[in-house]
Design a protein around this motif. Structure first.
Motif, mmCIF file in Angstrom:
data_model
loop_
_atom_site.group_PDB
_atom_site.id
_atom_site.type_symbol
_atom_site.label_atom_id
_atom_site.label_comp_id
_atom_site.label_asym_id
_atom_site.label_seq_id
_atom_site.Cartn_x
_atom_site.Cartn_y
_atom_site.Cartn_z
ATOM 1 N N LYS A 1 -35.261 30.314 80.061
ATOM 2 C CA LYS A 1 -34.414 29.166 79.682
ATOM 3 C C LYS A 1 -32.967 30.187 78.915
ATOM 4 N N LEU A 2 -33.513 30.980 78.156
ATOM 5 C CA LEU A 2 -32.480 31.900 77.366
ATOM 6 C C LEU A 2 -31.600 32.676 78.644
ATOM 7 N N ALA A 3 -32.098 33.315 79.540
ATOM 8 C CA ALA A 3 -31.181 33.825 80.734
ATOM 9 C C ALA A 3 -30.456 32.598 81.428
ATOM 10 N N ALA A 4 -31.055 31.607 81.443
ATOM 11 C CA ALA A 4 -30.290 30.612 82.118
ATOM 12 C C ALA A 4 -29.331 30.002 81.401
ATOM 13 N N ALA A 5 -29.389 30.101 80.245
ATOM 14 C CA ALA A 5 -28.341 29.469 78.978
ATOM 15 C C ALA A 5 -27.259 30.744 79.024
ATOM 16 N N GLU A 6 -27.854 31.992 79.002
ATOM 17 C CA GLU A 6 -26.677 32.953 78.987
ATOM 18 C C GLU A 6 -25.899 32.893 80.412
ATOM 19 N N GLN A 7 -26.464 32.565 81.583
ATOM 20 C CA GLN A 7 -25.727 32.468 82.804
ATOM 21 C C GLN A 7 -24.992 31.261 82.833
ATOM 22 N N GLN A 8 -25.303 30.107 82.132
ATOM 23 C CA GLN A 8 -24.571 29.161 82.227
ATOM 24 C C GLN A 8 -23.473 29.280 81.162
ATOM 25 N N ILE A 9 -23.700 30.115 80.119
ATOM 26 C CA ILE A 9 -22.685 30.360 79.059
ATOM 27 C C ILE A 9 -21.537 31.118 79.860
ATOM 28 N N ALA A 10 -21.970 32.096 80.552
ATOM 29 C CA ALA A 10 -21.073 33.214 81.041
ATOM 30 C C ALA A 10 -20.418 32.305 82.342
ATOM 31 N N THR A 11 -21.072 31.536 82.913
ATOM 32 C CA THR A 11 -20.172 30.767 84.083
ATOM 33 C C THR A 11 -19.315 29.798 83.123
ATOM 34 N N THR A 12 -19.835 29.225 82.407
ATOM 35 C CA THR A 12 -18.734 28.297 81.503
ATOM 36 C C THR A 12 -17.750 28.871 80.868
ATOM 37 N N LYS A 13 -17.930 30.318 80.531
ATOM 38 C CA LYS A 13 -17.064 31.086 79.966
ATOM 39 C C LYS A 13 -15.851 31.615 80.930
ATOM 40 N N THR A 14 -16.479 31.974 82.289
ATOM 41 C CA THR A 14 -15.629 32.477 83.200
ATOM 42 C C THR A 14 -14.451 31.321 83.749
ATOM 43 N N ALA A 15 -15.452 29.778 83.940
ATOM 44 C CA ALA A 15 -14.678 28.975 84.272
ATOM 45 C C ALA A 15 -13.400 28.539 83.254
ATOM 46 N N ALA A 16 -13.981 28.699 81.919
ATOM 47 C CA ALA A 16 -12.835 28.573 80.826
ATOM 48 C C ALA A 16 -11.865 29.307 80.909
ATOM 49 N N MET A 17 -12.135 30.599 80.998
ATOM 50 C CA MET A 17 -11.285 31.603 81.139
ATOM 51 C C MET A 17 -10.347 31.575 82.333
ATOM 52 N N SER A 18 -10.868 30.914 83.590
ATOM 53 C CA SER A 18 -10.101 30.735 84.656
ATOM 54 C C SER A 18 -9.324 29.806 84.217
ATOM 55 N N ASN A 19 -9.503 28.668 83.765
ATOM 56 C CA ASN A 19 -8.624 27.502 83.234
ATOM 57 C C ASN A 19 -7.715 27.952 82.259
ATOM 58 N N VAL A 20 -7.921 28.856 81.282
ATOM 59 C CA VAL A 20 -7.268 29.344 80.344
ATOM 60 C C VAL A 20 -5.914 30.288 81.152
ATOM 61 N N ARG A 21 -6.498 31.077 82.018
ATOM 62 C CA ARG A 21 -5.326 31.835 82.545
ATOM 63 C C ARG A 21 -4.495 30.976 83.357
ATOM 64 N N GLY A 22 -5.117 29.834 84.126
ATOM 65 C CA GLY A 22 -4.052 29.295 84.759
ATOM 66 C C GLY A 22 -3.143 28.452 84.162
ATOM 67 N N ILE A 23 -3.518 27.912 82.810
ATOM 68 C CA ILE A 23 -2.728 27.139 82.035
ATOM 69 C C ILE A 23 -2.060 28.164 81.339
ATOM 70 N N ALA A 24 -2.307 29.354 80.725
ATOM 71 C CA ALA A 24 -1.395 30.440 80.600
ATOM 72 C C ALA A 24 -0.260 30.715 81.444
ATOM 73 N N VAL A 25 -0.487 30.808 82.764
ATOM 74 C CA VAL A 25 0.551 31.262 83.532
ATOM 75 C C VAL A 25 1.279 30.388 83.843
ATOM 76 N N ASP A 26 0.875 28.944 83.959
ATOM 77 C CA ASP A 26 1.799 27.666 83.887
ATOM 78 C C ASP A 26 2.612 27.653 82.764
ATOM 79 N N ALA A 27 2.006 27.801 81.500
ATOM 80 C CA ALA A 27 2.830 27.681 80.324
ATOM 81 C C ALA A 27 3.892 28.757 80.181
ATOM 82 N N ALA A 28 3.412 30.021 80.547
ATOM 83 C CA ALA A 28 4.482 31.171 80.395
ATOM 84 C C ALA A 28 5.649 31.015 81.266
ATOM 85 N N GLY A 29 5.229 30.712 82.842
ATOM 86 C CA GLY A 29 6.112 30.343 83.643
ATOM 87 C C GLY A 29 7.612 29.378 83.141
#
Length: 204
Positions: free
Chosen positions: A150-178
């Motif tokens: 469960k911990l590994a799955a949670a860490e994986q989910q957290i990593a996936t969520t973090k990656t997705a969040a970072m991807s969304n943040v990057r997209g938002i940052a690119v749009d905001a910066a442009g």
């Protein structure tokens, strides 16, 4: 009534008055012969030496009769009673010995059974404790493995969520910066330049 001593040591008893029916007349004299004291030798008859032979004969007869009575009747009965009592006591002692042996054997068997039951109880307790320990270890290992998964799955989910969040943040940052750069300089910058600048800022 009067007494008078007559010849040869006799006494004459004369009774006066009216005689009772069946009695002698008053004038008649009754002579009673009283032997003199010297006729008995003047001593105790059993100690008279003249009667010793007859006394010894009767003593022997009495002793023989008593001996026959004792030897034929009394002593055999007493011997039988003593023998029966001796046999009864011997039987009682033998029975007591048997009962004592049986009680000792029962006590030994009881102690042996008690020791066996105690050992069996200890074996059951040890087996139960080992089984419970093994079950607890298995449960603990299973729980640890489940928690690890469960911990590994949670860490994986957290990593996936973090990656997705970072991807969304990057997209938002690119749009905001442009948009911000476009507002500041009046022209929309190239998307590649904005993305490169955002990536540099995120890494730093």
């Amino acid at each position: 009534m009067s007494e008078a001593q007559g010849p040869a040591g006799t006494f004459v008893i004369a009774q006066a008055g009216t005689p009772a029916p069946g009695t002698l007349p008053a004038e008649s004299g009754v002579e009673i012969a009283v032997p003199p004291a010297e006729a008995h030798g003047g001593g105790f008859p059993p100690f008279d030496v003249h009667t010793f032979p007859s006394q010894l004969v009767w003593l022997a007869i009495a002793f023989g009769a008593l001996y026959l009575l004792m030897s034929r009747i009394a002593l055999p009965r007493i011997a039988n009673i003593l023998e029966e009592r001796h046999d009864r006591i011997a039987d009682d002692l033998e029975e007591a010995g048997k009962l004592k042996a049986e009680s000792e054997a029962a006590a030994v068997a009881y102690e042996k059974a008690l020791a066996g039951a105690r050992n069996k109880a200890q074996g059951i307790a040890t087996e139960t404790r080992d089984k419970l320990t093994a079950d607890a270890d298995a449960s603990r290992k299973s729980l640890e493995a489940e928690l690890s998964a469960k911990l590994a799955a949670a860490e994986q989910q957290i990593a996936t969520t973090k990656t997705a969040a970072m991807s969304n943040v990057r997209g938002i940052a690119v749009d905001a910066a442009g948009a911000i750069v476009g507002e500041l300089i009046g022209t929309v910058p190239a998307p590649g330049a904005v993305e490169a600048a955002v990536d540099t800022a995120i890494k730093s």
